[in-house]
Enzyme design. Sequence first.
Site, PDB file in Angstrom:
ATOM      1  N   LEU A  82     -71.781 113.819 -75.088  1.00 37.27           N
ATOM      2  CA  LEU A  82     -72.870 114.803 -75.043  1.00 37.27           C
ATOM      3  C   LEU A  82     -73.983 114.322 -74.122  1.00 37.27           C
ATOM      4  O   LEU A  82     -74.292 113.131 -74.098  1.00 37.27           O
ATOM      5  CB  LEU A  82     -73.461 114.969 -76.450  1.00 37.27           C
ATOM      6  CG  LEU A  82     -72.504 115.392 -77.545  1.00 37.27           C
ATOM      7  CD1 LEU A  82     -73.178 115.258 -78.916  1.00 37.27           C
ATOM      8  CD2 LEU A  82     -72.069 116.833 -77.302  1.00 37.27           C
ATOM      9  N   ASP A 121     -69.064 109.345 -77.597  1.00 36.08           N
ATOM     10  CA  ASP A 121     -70.432 108.839 -77.716  1.00 36.08           C
ATOM     11  C   ASP A 121     -70.534 107.591 -78.601  1.00 36.08           C
ATOM     12  O   ASP A 121     -71.639 107.157 -78.942  1.00 36.08           O
ATOM     13  CB  ASP A 121     -71.353 109.937 -78.280  1.00 36.08           C
ATOM     14  CG  ASP A 121     -71.703 110.971 -77.221  1.00 36.08           C
ATOM     15  OD1 ASP A 121     -72.173 110.562 -76.141  1.00 36.08           O
ATOM     16  OD2 ASP A 121     -71.484 112.170 -77.461  1.00 36.08           O
ATOM     17  N   GLU A 157     -75.985 102.756 -82.597  1.00 38.95           N
ATOM     18  CA  GLU A 157     -77.213 102.799 -83.391  1.00 38.95           C
ATOM     19  C   GLU A 157     -77.324 104.069 -84.237  1.00 38.95           C
ATOM     20  O   GLU A 157     -77.937 104.058 -85.302  1.00 38.95           O
ATOM     21  CB  GLU A 157     -78.427 102.729 -82.463  1.00 38.95           C
ATOM     22  CG  GLU A 157     -79.735 102.854 -83.199  1.00 38.95           C
ATOM     23  CD  GLU A 157     -80.941 102.748 -82.302  1.00 38.95           C
ATOM     24  OE1 GLU A 157     -81.091 103.593 -81.415  1.00 38.95           O
ATOM     25  OE2 GLU A 157     -81.721 101.827 -82.502  1.00 38.95           O
ATOM     26  N   ASP A 158     -76.727 105.142 -83.750  1.00 39.81           N
ATOM     27  CA  ASP A 158     -76.889 106.411 -84.451  1.00 39.81           C
ATOM     28  C   ASP A 158     -76.114 106.490 -85.767  1.00 39.81           C
ATOM     29  O   ASP A 158     -76.334 107.394 -86.561  1.00 39.81           O
ATOM     30  CB  ASP A 158     -76.481 107.569 -83.522  1.00 39.81           C
ATOM     31  CG  ASP A 158     -77.456 107.699 -82.368  1.00 39.81           C
ATOM     32  OD1 ASP A 158     -78.666 107.535 -82.607  1.00 39.81           O
ATOM     33  OD2 ASP A 158     -77.011 107.928 -81.233  1.00 39.81           O
ATOM     34  N   ARG A 178     -81.113 116.505 -84.210  1.00 38.56           N
ATOM     35  CA  ARG A 178     -80.026 115.780 -84.863  1.00 38.56           C
ATOM     36  C   ARG A 178     -80.324 115.403 -86.321  1.00 38.56           C
ATOM     37  O   ARG A 178     -79.426 115.359 -87.146  1.00 38.56           O
ATOM     38  CB  ARG A 178     -79.719 114.491 -84.084  1.00 38.56           C
ATOM     39  CG  ARG A 178     -79.302 114.705 -82.641  1.00 38.56           C
ATOM     40  CD  ARG A 178     -77.917 115.320 -82.555  1.00 38.56           C
ATOM     41  NE  ARG A 178     -77.524 115.579 -81.173  1.00 38.56           N
ATOM     42  CZ  ARG A 178     -76.975 114.668 -80.376  1.00 38.56           C
ATOM     43  NH1 ARG A 178     -76.761 113.443 -80.819  1.00 38.56           N
ATOM     44  NH2 ARG A 178     -76.648 114.996 -79.146  1.00 38.56           N
ATOM     45  N   HIS A 230     -84.153 111.774 -79.370  1.00 42.91           N
ATOM     46  CA  HIS A 230     -84.434 111.098 -80.637  1.00 42.91           C
ATOM     47  C   HIS A 230     -85.857 110.541 -80.627  1.00 42.91           C
ATOM     48  O   HIS A 230     -86.442 110.346 -79.557  1.00 42.91           O
ATOM     49  CB  HIS A 230     -83.489 109.902 -80.796  1.00 42.91           C
ATOM     50  CG  HIS A 230     -82.070 110.250 -81.050  1.00 42.91           C
ATOM     51  ND1 HIS A 230     -81.038 109.755 -80.297  1.00 42.91           N
ATOM     52  CD2 HIS A 230     -81.496 111.017 -82.004  1.00 42.91           C
ATOM     53  CE1 HIS A 230     -79.882 110.203 -80.767  1.00 42.91           C
ATOM     54  NE2 HIS A 230     -80.135 110.983 -81.802  1.00 42.91           N
ATOM     55  N   CYS A 236     -79.916 102.307 -78.515  1.00 40.08           N
ATOM     56  CA  CYS A 236     -78.725 102.993 -79.049  1.00 40.08           C
ATOM     57  C   CYS A 236     -77.459 102.165 -78.960  1.00 40.08           C
ATOM     58  O   CYS A 236     -76.500 102.418 -79.660  1.00 40.08           O
ATOM     59  CB  CYS A 236     -78.412 104.282 -78.311  1.00 40.08           C
ATOM     60  SG  CYS A 236     -79.710 105.002 -77.425  1.00 40.08           S
TER      61      CYS A 236
HETATM   62  C1  CIR Z   1     -75.677 111.839 -77.831  1.00 40.78           C
HETATM   63  O1  CIR Z   1     -76.098 112.872 -77.300  1.00 40.78           O
HETATM   64  O2  CIR Z   1     -75.509 111.751 -79.044  1.00 40.78           O
HETATM   65  C2  CIR Z   1     -75.339 110.657 -76.954  1.00 40.78           C
HETATM   66  N1  CIR Z   1     -74.844 111.103 -75.707  1.00 40.78           N
HETATM   67  C3  CIR Z   1     -76.553 109.784 -76.744  1.00 40.78           C
HETATM   68  C4  CIR Z   1     -77.056 109.150 -77.991  1.00 40.78           C
HETATM   69  C5  CIR Z   1     -78.187 108.228 -77.745  1.00 40.78           C
HETATM   70  N2  CIR Z   1     -78.565 107.566 -78.920  1.00 40.78           N
HETATM   71  C6  CIR Z   1     -79.782 107.149 -79.191  1.00 40.78           C
HETATM   72  O3  CIR Z   1     -80.709 107.449 -78.447  1.00 40.78           O
HETATM   73  N3  CIR Z   1     -79.963 106.500 -80.322  1.00 40.78           N
END
Ligand code: CIR
Length: 256
Positions: free
Chosen positions: A18, A60, A65-66, A131, A164, A251
């Site tokens: 994404l 992704d 971290e997510d 999110r 985020h 992340c």
């Molecule tokens: C997303 O859109 O979920 C990933 N392409 C990027 C996530 C980045 N994560 C973060 O900033 N903690």
Amino acid sequence: MFTKAIVRAPGSNFATGLTSVNLGSPDLARALKQHEAYCHALELRGLELIRLAADEVHPDSTFVEDTAVLTARGAIITRPGAQSRLGEVTSIEPVLREHFEAINFIREPGTVDGGDVCEAGEHFFIGLSRRTNEEGAKQLASLLESFGYSSILIDLRGISNILHLKSGLAYLGGKRLVAIEALREFEQFSGYDLIWLNTDEEYAANCLFVNGKILMAAGFDDTTKQLEHLGYQTIALEMSEFQKMDGGLSCLSLRF
Ligand code: CIR
């Protein structure tokens, strides 16, 4: 002090993840090189790396971290807000079980991305975003409270240029935060000493204060100068390929 970090190199499907930015498609070879340099920088900061195998199902998944919120008093597995990322948590759980006594979970219909959670010592800022929903943020706040931490919500849903909370905010120890201009309106940061970034250097907000030094994206001279003027030592890392996928420095790892 952090002693460990979980990382996962990007898989061959990285470019199909994404993104909401218009910076072109990432180059996998370059991303792998940048990821390795990032890992090396964490090792130089004294962290032992737990390297997860690339996940070819979830493009992704390098943004580990997510998938969790790790604290000194317990771990919480999140429920990522993007449908395509929900399955990423499955492979995180067994790893966390090796290092944390109890694992807590964000439950449906709650969603939380770890990138929306900014730890500031005993206090946490939780971003409400595209999110992280209210239900997820509420569950997270109550789990953190059960660990003895306070938290406060920051509603980012009216701010379009960050994915985020930590895309625009980082904690630098003590009472210090670095933040982008769009966060100026939030009184939740009162009592903190804020470093405001130049509007053309906002990507630099997603930096990582690790064991006394700041890891930050390369190419942000004003921010570097500001931070060094305050006495911080900075380490610059090339992040271009992750930036193309809306990701930043924080992340790419789960520190604990
Ligand atoms: C997303 O859109 O979920 C990933 N392409 C990027 C996530 C980045 N994560 C973060 O900033 N903690």
